[in-house]
Scaffold this active site. Structure first.
Site, PDB file in Angstrom:
ATOM      1  N   GLY A  46       0.760  -0.769  -0.079  1.00 25.91           N
ATOM      2  CA  GLY A  46      -0.427   0.192   0.392  1.00 25.91           C
ATOM      3  C   GLY A  46       0.884   1.246  -0.248  1.00 25.91           C
ATOM      4  O   GLY A  46       1.815   1.357  -0.013  1.00 25.91           O
ATOM      5  N   ARG A  99       0.734  -5.869  -5.108  1.00 21.96           N
ATOM      6  CA  ARG A  99       0.931  -6.671  -3.937  1.00 21.96           C
ATOM      7  C   ARG A  99       0.699  -7.961  -4.271  1.00 21.96           C
ATOM      8  O   ARG A  99       1.270  -8.779  -3.310  1.00 21.96           O
ATOM      9  CB  ARG A  99      -0.296  -7.063  -3.630  1.00 21.96           C
ATOM     10  CG  ARG A  99      -0.960  -4.867  -2.306  1.00 21.96           C
ATOM     11  CD  ARG A  99      -1.945  -4.732  -0.928  1.00 21.96           C
ATOM     12  NE  ARG A  99      -2.004  -4.406  -0.493  1.00 21.96           N
ATOM     13  CZ  ARG A  99      -1.597  -3.726   0.331  1.00 21.96           C
ATOM     14  NH1 ARG A  99      -1.295  -4.561   1.201  1.00 21.96           N
ATOM     15  NH2 ARG A  99      -2.257  -2.267   1.021  1.00 21.96           N
ATOM     16  N   ASP A 157       5.597  -7.559   5.170  1.00 17.65           N
ATOM     17  CA  ASP A 157       6.002  -8.224   4.238  1.00 17.65           C
ATOM     18  C   ASP A 157       6.894  -8.618   3.431  1.00 17.65           C
ATOM     19  O   ASP A 157       7.666  -9.461   2.357  1.00 17.65           O
ATOM     20  CB  ASP A 157       4.712  -8.919   3.819  1.00 17.65           C
ATOM     21  CG  ASP A 157       4.042  -9.527   4.779  1.00 17.65           C
ATOM     22  OD1 ASP A 157       4.859 -10.358   5.143  1.00 17.65           O
ATOM     23  OD2 ASP A 157       2.697  -9.108   5.188  1.00 17.65           O
ATOM     24  N   LYS A 213       8.378   0.959   5.118  1.00 12.61           N
ATOM     25  CA  LYS A 213       7.299   1.909   4.918  1.00 12.61           C
ATOM     26  C   LYS A 213       5.487   0.823   5.001  1.00 12.61           C
ATOM     27  O   LYS A 213       6.038   0.181   5.169  1.00 12.61           O
ATOM     28  CB  LYS A 213       7.033   1.891   3.252  1.00 12.61           C
ATOM     29  CG  LYS A 213       5.853   2.659   2.572  1.00 12.61           C
ATOM     30  CD  LYS A 213       4.594   1.812   1.952  1.00 12.61           C
ATOM     31  CE  LYS A 213       5.270   0.498   1.814  1.00 12.61           C
ATOM     32  NZ  LYS A 213       3.775  -0.334   1.261  1.00 12.61           N
ATOM     33  N   THR A 214       5.390   1.986   5.863  1.00  7.81           N
ATOM     34  CA  THR A 214       4.035   1.245   6.109  1.00  7.81           C
ATOM     35  C   THR A 214       3.277   2.907   7.035  1.00  7.81           C
ATOM     36  O   THR A 214       3.964   3.569   8.594  1.00  7.81           O
ATOM     37  CB  THR A 214       3.824   0.135   6.896  1.00  7.81           C
ATOM     38  OG1 THR A 214       2.627  -0.229   6.981  1.00  7.81           O
ATOM     39  CG2 THR A 214       4.709   0.345   8.556  1.00  7.81           C
ATOM     40  N   ASP A 233       0.873   2.172   9.326  1.00  9.99           N
ATOM     41  CA  ASP A 233       0.203   1.659  10.336  1.00  9.99           C
ATOM     42  C   ASP A 233       1.508   1.513  11.189  1.00  9.99           C
ATOM     43  O   ASP A 233       1.288   1.705  12.614  1.00  9.99           O
ATOM     44  CB  ASP A 233       0.085  -0.265   9.935  1.00  9.99           C
ATOM     45  CG  ASP A 233      -0.854  -0.498   8.987  1.00  9.99           C
ATOM     46  OD1 ASP A 233      -1.411   0.704   8.583  1.00  9.99           O
ATOM     47  OD2 ASP A 233      -0.851  -1.611   8.487  1.00  9.99           O
TER      48      ASP A 233
END
Length: 540
Positions: free
Chosen positions: A74, A138, A169, A195-196, A198
């Site tokens: 994402g 993805r 992941d 990167k995220t 979250d």
């Protein structure tokens, strides 16, 4: 007409002093913690790699480098600045260095779909949001033929290095790819970038993933506006679900920034073994108590992954993930569920039943983000309040409003912090590749200090990896970093939440600041400040 994005494209990046050196070398830092034998078995060629620090030294001269870059997973604000930092650093190393973008994510590597990036391409996206320069995807590089095709693409393009920008992941994939290349005669070095939005890709060495800062500030801006609306209209209770596939970092950070009446932290719910009914009862008690004070309004923050932390839901999802891995039909799945899991499933509203059985994510798991937890809580809280009203125990009004904040925080203009951070990560990745370091993740530390004082490192990816069940099998993965219930951010929140519950001590952060005093525009999250502060009580 004035356009902020046009102005941002010209904004100057603050580069850490160490990365401004004409030439850099990597200095190994021996680590005390060693890999487990299980992890070593997956990474025999990478298992002895050490953490390295970038420092001034060495020779600036060298031949041109051909480097590939891919966005995986994402979007997260700042990704384009990773490319900008990588591009600029490669050109500084040698004017004939080339940066090749793989299009559409990892599928671009497998199918060798790419384009060479030039100055005009990169200048167009400096300090901009999104991943639209090369796109993302993805697709997982997991089958033997995928690894072989990836190797073939790198060999055909004569790549000295490949930079994989992604989350846990994707960086696990980077480690596996680096190991495969070493074992199969491919000299392309592989470096990851954390990167995220979250915030769950972090470790003892990695202080933050990029995108978290911007997403948290974007969501907090909207939450602050809703709190002001609640206080003004005095008739709505906002149930706000926040993105964060598993961890509750965004919910905690937004609570620290805005002071809502309640913020549910999934990790705390799991640690105390709270059931869905107990969480509902806590919300009912809050609504009733506020109503007694004449406050039939408020705001409750809910992490996206909450239901995974509730024991009976965790059991249901685990069983669904296991059964769905076998490609079973919906009828077969229900028949195979345990009695407790099946009872919970059948007790849920039909829309939620359908959401639990919808198409899986790329890892074979239930798509938790599609489960409307905020609406489920509203329905269950509403039922309880109606029961209380029928008994005469509740005389107030309950006007709930469900909201979900997620996608709007993934591709917006990066904050100054993320813009600087991502550029530094790109530069660090280039230096690691120049030193032929493979199976590493770029790492910037000392992030609570001014950007000029940041430090650059390379961390071996296998050191972040553990074994987990995926699609019914144990596989190497980078473990998600959950909210630390003994950490300063949570303790700070825990100490104040009872006051926020009833006193309406709302904070309104306002829009992200791009211009002004450097100490304000480059300010990072309260989470990071509290984690790194020597005197955490005086952060706010």
């Amino acid at each position: 007409m004035y356009f902020l994005n046009q102005e941002r494209s010209k904004a100057k990046i603050i580069v850490p002093s160490v990365l401004q050196a004409e030439s850099l070398v990597t200095k190994p830092i021996p680590r005390s913690q060693r890999l487990s034998d299980d992890v070593k078995s997956y990474f025999p060629h990478l298992s002895h790699a050490e953490v390295v620090e970038l420092a001034q030294g060495g020779k600036s001269a060298g031949g041109p480098l051909n480097v590939g870059v891919v966005f995986s997973g994402g979007q997260a604000p700042g990704g384009h600045n990773v490319i900008a930092g990588l591009f600029d650093a490669l050109k500084r190393l040698h004017k004939d260095s080339r940066l090749i973008g793989f299009l559409g994510g990892p599928a671009g590597i497998i199918n060798n779909i790419h384009r060479e990036l030039n100055h005009q391409d990169v200048d167009r996206v400096r300090n901009q949001g999104g991943f639209d320069l090369i796109g993302s995807g993805r697709t997982k590089i997991e089958k033997p033929e995928d690894f072989e095709k990836a190797k073939k693409s790198c060999l055909e393009l004569h790549l000295d290095g490949l930079v994989i920008v992604g989350g846990d992941d994707s960086n696990t994939n980077a480690a596996l790819l680096a190991e495969y290349f070493l074992a199969n005669g491919c000299s392309t070095s592989v470096v990851g970038v954390p990167k995220t939005i979250d915030g769950d890709l972090k470790s003892e060495m990695i202080e933050a993933s990029f995108g978290f800062d911007t997403a948290a500030k974007t969501f907090a801006t909207s939450i602050g506006a809703l709190l002001r609306d609640a206080l003004s209209a005095k008739k709505y209770t906002f149930f706000i679900k926040l993105m964060g596939r598993t961890a509750s970092h965004l919910t905690l950070e937004c609570a620290l920034e805005t002071h809502p009446n309640m913020a549910i932290i999934g990790e705390e719910a799991a640690a105390s073994g709270k059931t869905l009914g107990e969480i509902v009862d806590e919300i009912v008690q809050l609504v009733a108590k506020r109503s007694q004070l004449g406050k039939d309004y408020g705001a409750i923050l809910i992490p996206e992954g909450l239901i995974e932390f509730i024991p009976e839901f965790r059991e249901l999802i685990d069983e669904l993930n296991l059964q769905m891995a076998d490609e079973a039909s919906h009828e077969q799945i229900l028949e195979r569920l345990s009695h407790r899991a099946k009872s919970l499933f059948l007790a849920l509203p039909s829309p939620m039943q359908q959401q639990l059985l919808e198409e899986r994510d790329p890892h074979g798991n239930v798509q938790v983000s599609k489960i409307e937890t905020e609406r489920l809580l509203i329905e269950l809280v509403g039922r309880k309040l109606e029961e209380k009203k029928a008994r005469g125990d509740f005389k107030g009004k309950f006007a709930p409003v469900p909201l979900f904040f997620g996608y709007e925080g993934r591709s917006c203009l990066p904050s100054c912090f993320d813009a600087n951070y991502c550029y530094a990560l790109g530069m660090t990745a280039a230096s690691l590749l120049r030193e032929k370091r493979t199976g590493y993740i770029a790492c910037i530390r000392n992030l609570a200090s001014p950007p000029s004082e940041w430090q650059a490192f390379g961390v071996p990816l296998p050191s972040l990896i553990t074994l987990e069940m995926r699609k019914g099998k144990r596989k190497p993965v980078i473990k998600k970093a959950l909210v630390d219930l003994s950490g300063q951010p949570f303790l700070f929140f825990k100490e104040r939440r009872s006051h926020w519950a009833t006193e309406d001590d709302y904070h309104y952060p306002g829009p992200i600041q791009f211009y002004g005093p450097e100490e304000i525009v480059n300010e990072t999250t309260l989470t990071l400040k509290l984690e790194l502060a020597k005197e955490p009580r005086y952060v706010m």
